[in-house]
Motif scaffolding. Structure first.
Motif, short mmCIF file in Angstrom:
data_model
loop_
_atom_site.label_atom_id
_atom_site.label_comp_id
_atom_site.label_asym_id
_atom_site.label_seq_id
_atom_site.Cartn_x
_atom_site.Cartn_y
_atom_site.Cartn_z
N UNK A 87 5.87 -41.16 39.46
CA UNK A 87 7.31 -41.07 39.57
C UNK A 87 8.01 -42.31 39.03
N UNK A 88 7.27 -43.36 38.69
CA UNK A 88 7.88 -44.57 38.16
C UNK A 88 7.69 -44.71 36.65
N UNK A 89 7.59 -43.57 35.97
CA UNK A 89 7.42 -43.58 34.52
C UNK A 89 8.59 -44.27 33.83
N UNK A 90 9.82 -44.05 34.31
CA UNK A 90 10.99 -44.67 33.69
C UNK A 90 10.92 -46.20 33.82
N UNK A 91 10.47 -46.69 34.95
CA UNK A 91 10.31 -48.13 35.15
C UNK A 91 9.28 -48.68 34.17
N UNK A 92 8.15 -47.99 34.03
CA UNK A 92 7.10 -48.41 33.10
C UNK A 92 7.62 -48.43 31.67
N UNK A 93 8.39 -47.42 31.30
CA UNK A 93 8.94 -47.33 29.95
C UNK A 93 9.93 -48.45 29.69
N UNK A 94 10.76 -48.75 30.68
CA UNK A 94 11.72 -49.85 30.53
C UNK A 94 11.01 -51.16 30.25
N UNK A 95 9.97 -51.45 31.01
CA UNK A 95 9.27 -52.73 30.85
C UNK A 95 8.33 -52.74 29.64
N UNK A 96 8.06 -51.58 29.06
CA UNK A 96 7.22 -51.51 27.86
C UNK A 96 7.98 -51.90 26.60
N UNK A 97 9.30 -51.88 26.66
CA UNK A 97 10.11 -52.17 25.48
C UNK A 97 10.73 -53.55 25.53
N UNK A 98 11.54 -53.84 24.50
CA UNK A 98 12.24 -55.13 24.47
C UNK A 98 13.40 -55.14 25.47
N UNK A 99 13.96 -56.28 25.70
CA UNK A 99 15.13 -56.33 26.58
C UNK A 99 15.23 -57.56 27.42
N UNK A 100 14.17 -58.38 27.48
CA UNK A 100 14.24 -59.61 28.25
C UNK A 100 14.67 -59.37 29.68
N UNK A 101 15.57 -60.21 30.16
CA UNK A 101 15.99 -60.12 31.56
C UNK A 101 16.86 -58.89 31.83
N UNK A 102 17.38 -58.24 30.78
CA UNK A 102 18.18 -57.02 30.97
C UNK A 102 17.36 -55.89 31.58
N UNK A 103 16.04 -55.97 31.47
CA UNK A 103 15.18 -54.96 32.09
C UNK A 103 15.36 -54.92 33.61
N UNK A 104 15.83 -56.00 34.18
CA UNK A 104 15.97 -56.10 35.64
C UNK A 104 17.32 -55.60 36.15
N UNK A 105 18.22 -55.25 35.22
CA UNK A 105 19.54 -54.74 35.63
C UNK A 105 19.36 -53.49 36.48
N UNK A 106 20.05 -53.42 37.56
CA UNK A 106 20.02 -52.27 38.48
C UNK A 106 18.67 -52.09 39.19
N UNK A 107 17.84 -53.11 39.18
CA UNK A 107 16.57 -53.04 39.92
C UNK A 107 16.67 -53.92 41.17
N UNK A 108 16.05 -53.46 42.23
CA UNK A 108 15.96 -54.27 43.45
C UNK A 108 14.74 -55.18 43.32
N UNK A 109 14.97 -56.47 43.40
CA UNK A 109 13.85 -57.42 43.35
C UNK A 109 14.24 -58.68 44.08
N UNK A 110 13.22 -59.40 44.52
CA UNK A 110 13.41 -60.69 45.15
C UNK A 110 12.61 -61.73 44.40
#
Length: 174
Positions: A87-110
């Motif tokens: 169910x986290x395929x979209x997350x995997x796809x986001x982090x597989x591409x370019x984008x630097x710190x923009x990959x973390x937009x709208x993600x919950x992280x600490x």
């Protein structure tokens, strides 16, 4: 069964033959994160991640030599490994591409020990870099696990196999 041997005059088989074999090697889908030089979170998707030792607890990840995440990890000397669930395929796809710190937009992280730690994954480990070795176009980074958590109840892992995402059914052996 017919093996494809190295071509005459070369020491290795055709790269396409290797890719055909490698795509049949199922791997857990993970996201590896670290902190960039300006304090920004960085990360990438990796499927070549495994445990090395239980005592002491150690993990390794194989990362592309040209990765900005790898460059930052070398400086930070710490990284986190996040196990993704079905169910986290979209997350995997986001982090597989370019984008630097923009990959973390709208993600919950600490933050733990100076590296970003994603919420909502199957499990996560924070590691201190112990060693890096370069092999071909990738680096193998080995880290000592210094913090770990696994969600309860355990879910089904996301797996990469035959050039696509697969989720194991509950109770199914990999």
């Amino acid at each position: 069964m017919k093996l494809t041997l190295a071509r005459t005059g070369t020491a290795e088989p055709d790269p396409q033959d290797c890719l055909d074999l490698y795509r049949r090697l199922a791997g857990a889908v993970t996201v590896v994160t670290t902190c960039g030089p300006d304090g920004e979170p960085l990360g990438l998707t990796a499927s070549a991640v495994t445990t090395v030792s239980l005592r002491p607890p150690m993990m390794l990840a194989c990362l592309s030599g040209g990765s900005g995440t790898l460059a930052a990890l070398r400086t930070r000397r710490a990284f986190a490994v996040h196990l993704l669930h079905g169910g986290q395929e979209a997350l995997a796809t986001t982090f597989a591409g370019p984008g630097g710190s923009a990959k973390f937009a709208r993600l919950a992280f600490g933050w733990e020990l100076g590296v970003p730690v994603l919420e909502g994954t199957l499990g996560r480990a924070v590691c201190r870099l112990v060693e890096e070795r370069v092999y071909g176009d990738h680096s193998v980074v080995v880290g000592r696990v210094v913090a770990v958590s696994a969600d309860e109840p355990p879910g089904s892992p996301l797996v990469w196999f035959e050039r696509g995402f697969r989720a194991l059914a509950e109770g199914e052996a990999p």
